[in-house]
Design an enzyme around this catalytic site. Structure first.
Site, PDB file in Angstrom:
ATOM      1  N   ASP A   1       1.001  -0.752 -29.765  1.00 28.86           N
ATOM      2  CA  ASP A   1       1.904   0.123 -29.002  1.00 28.86           C
ATOM      3  C   ASP A   1       3.013   0.663 -29.903  1.00 28.86           C
ATOM      4  O   ASP A   1       4.196   0.596 -29.564  1.00 28.86           O
ATOM      5  CB  ASP A   1       2.489  -0.636 -27.812  1.00 28.86           C
TER       6      ASP A   1
ATOM      7  N   LYS B   1      14.883 -11.834 -23.255  1.00 31.69           N
ATOM      8  CA  LYS B   1      13.980 -11.003 -22.460  1.00 31.69           C
ATOM      9  C   LYS B   1      13.440 -11.860 -21.320  1.00 31.69           C
ATOM     10  O   LYS B   1      12.797 -12.886 -21.547  1.00 31.69           O
ATOM     11  CB  LYS B   1      12.832 -10.485 -23.335  1.00 31.69           C
TER      12      LYS B   1
END
Length: 419
Positions: free
Chosen positions: A104, A16
């Site tokens: 989240d 990432k």
């Protein structure tokens, strides 16, 4: 997100990399938060590094798709919804035990793989009890107390998971709001619509879902309770109905296996449907969290010696292939009769307990498992799957029995480890 190869360990990984406009502190915090956790239903982080001023995280490469994409393909059957949410709840329980709140939880951050669900993206995770000046998260899944500026608590994750479970079972969100403002207002002031009655969804599970959506965080069950209850419901659905002629008292006891845990919560003196009142109408701004994939190649040299080999515009935000995910514990002893076409079951014995398994169409399935004296069942994935597993626990000692099929015959690998 990039698919890459770790040249030191010789394995495929996901990398990432932040875009130039993103906050570098966020990816560093994500790496630290996720690296502190170890659970089969949480994506693993292997390394963190920086290429010049560009930070990156190296993590497991998950072979699967997001739950969000899975929903686009069509409705999720109730038993699959129970299993997926049980596995996510088990991962959340591990994070909460470590003092971390995800903040989240949503379908886009749940990876669906052949071995189970994995919760990904700890980019906005925070320590339990931390305050929030600006609420981060996805509006449709943010708990009311966070909207009102309350402290970050594990109950906020349970609320978001309740929204996910409701959406999987009902196909819609629990509130009628269509705009971000309307959704946020509904979270604070509007009771969720009752979960519609439907085949395959026991009343205790519907009540559990609604309890997760309680306005008052004190009225929500802990993640581990949710994981246990949903896992029992999923196990019953997988094993199917008992054979004809089973005594009625056995049927009643089997039905109670799911109801007892939900009933313990419902009758604990806390009403799961009680709404809190007196909340003000306004709260801090809610900002949707997202991270865009890099649009160009970025070299990522570092201690892992990772070489980017290909881009993947449709690669989920986190990915990987790790040990088989396991569902939270089913009842201590579960059994079912094998089909006529399957080979006879084989029983494997360990210090922690026994597992009986069979092979059908090249896939392993546990037909029964029972903990040894002083041990309890920690987790189980009965299959059918490439690998069916059960884990027994005594204190901090864990014993895993992993069953695979070779030539139509069950083979087991027994592993002992520390929690």
């Amino acid at each position: 997100m990039w698919r890459a190869r770790d040249e030191v360990l010789g394995r495929a990984v996901a990398v990432k990399v932040l875009t130039g406009s993103a906050d570098p502190e966020r990816i560093r915090d994500e790496a630290r938060n996720a690296a502190a956790l170890s659970h089969p239903n949480l994506a693993q982080v292997f390394d963190y590094g920086e290429s010049g001023s560009t930070p990156y995280v190296v993590m497991e490469l998950i072979a699967g798709e997001t739950l969000e994409r899975r929903l686009v393909a069509g409705p999720v059957p109730p038993d699959e919804a129970f299993r997926l949410c049980a596995e996510v709840a088990a991962g959340l329980a591990a994070a909460h035990d470590a003092g971390l709140v995800h903040r989240d939880v949503k379908p886009a951050n749940i990876m669906v793989t052949t071995t189970g669900a994995k919760l990904v993206d700890f980019g906005i995770a925070a320590p339990a009890g931390a305050g929030e000046e600006r609420v981060l998260g996805t509006p449709a899944y943010v708990a009311p107390e966070r909207i009102m500026g309350g402290a970050v608590t594990p109950a906020s994750d349970v609320y978001a998971l309740g929204v996910v479970l409701y959406k999987l079972l009902a196909g819609v969100l629990p509130w009628p709001g269509e705009t971000t403002t309307g959704i946020v207002r509904d979270h604070v002031h509007t009771p969720p619509s009752p979960l519609p009655d439907q085949p395959g969804v026991p009343r205790p599970i519907a009540a559990l879902c609604m309890s997760c959506l309680a306005k008052d965080p004190a009225n929500r069950p802990p993640a581990r309770f949710v994981a246990d209850t949903l896992a029992r419901a999923a196990a019953r659905a997988v094993l199917g109905e008992p054979p004809a002629g089973t005594p009625r008292w056995r049927l009643a006891m089997a039905a109670a296996a799911v109801a007892v845990m939900a009933g313990a919560w419902l009758y604990s003196g806390v009403s799961p449907l009680r709404d809190s009142t007196g909340l003000p109408a306004q709260g801090p701004e809610v900002a949707s969290s997202s991270s865009s994939p890099s649009s160009s190649a970025v070299p990522v040299p570092g201690s892992s010696t990772v070489t980017v080999v290909a881009t993947a515009s449709n690669l989920p935000r986190q990915s990987g292939g790790a040990p088989p995910a396991t569902a939270p514990p089913p009842p201590p002893s579960v059994s079912t009769a094998p089909s006529a076409s399957a080979a006879p079951p084989v029983t494997f014995t360990s210090d922690g307990g026994t597992a009986t398994a069979r092979c059908a169409d090249g896939r392993a399935q546990l037909t029964g498992w029972e903990a040894a004296r002083s041990y309890t069942v920690e987790t189980a994935t009965p299959g059918p799957a490439a690998t069916a597993t059960v884990t027994f626990r005594h204190g901090n000692d864990l014993v895993d029995i992993a069953v695979t099929c070779a030539g139509g015959t069950p083979r087991a690998e027994v592993t002992t480890r520390k929690r």
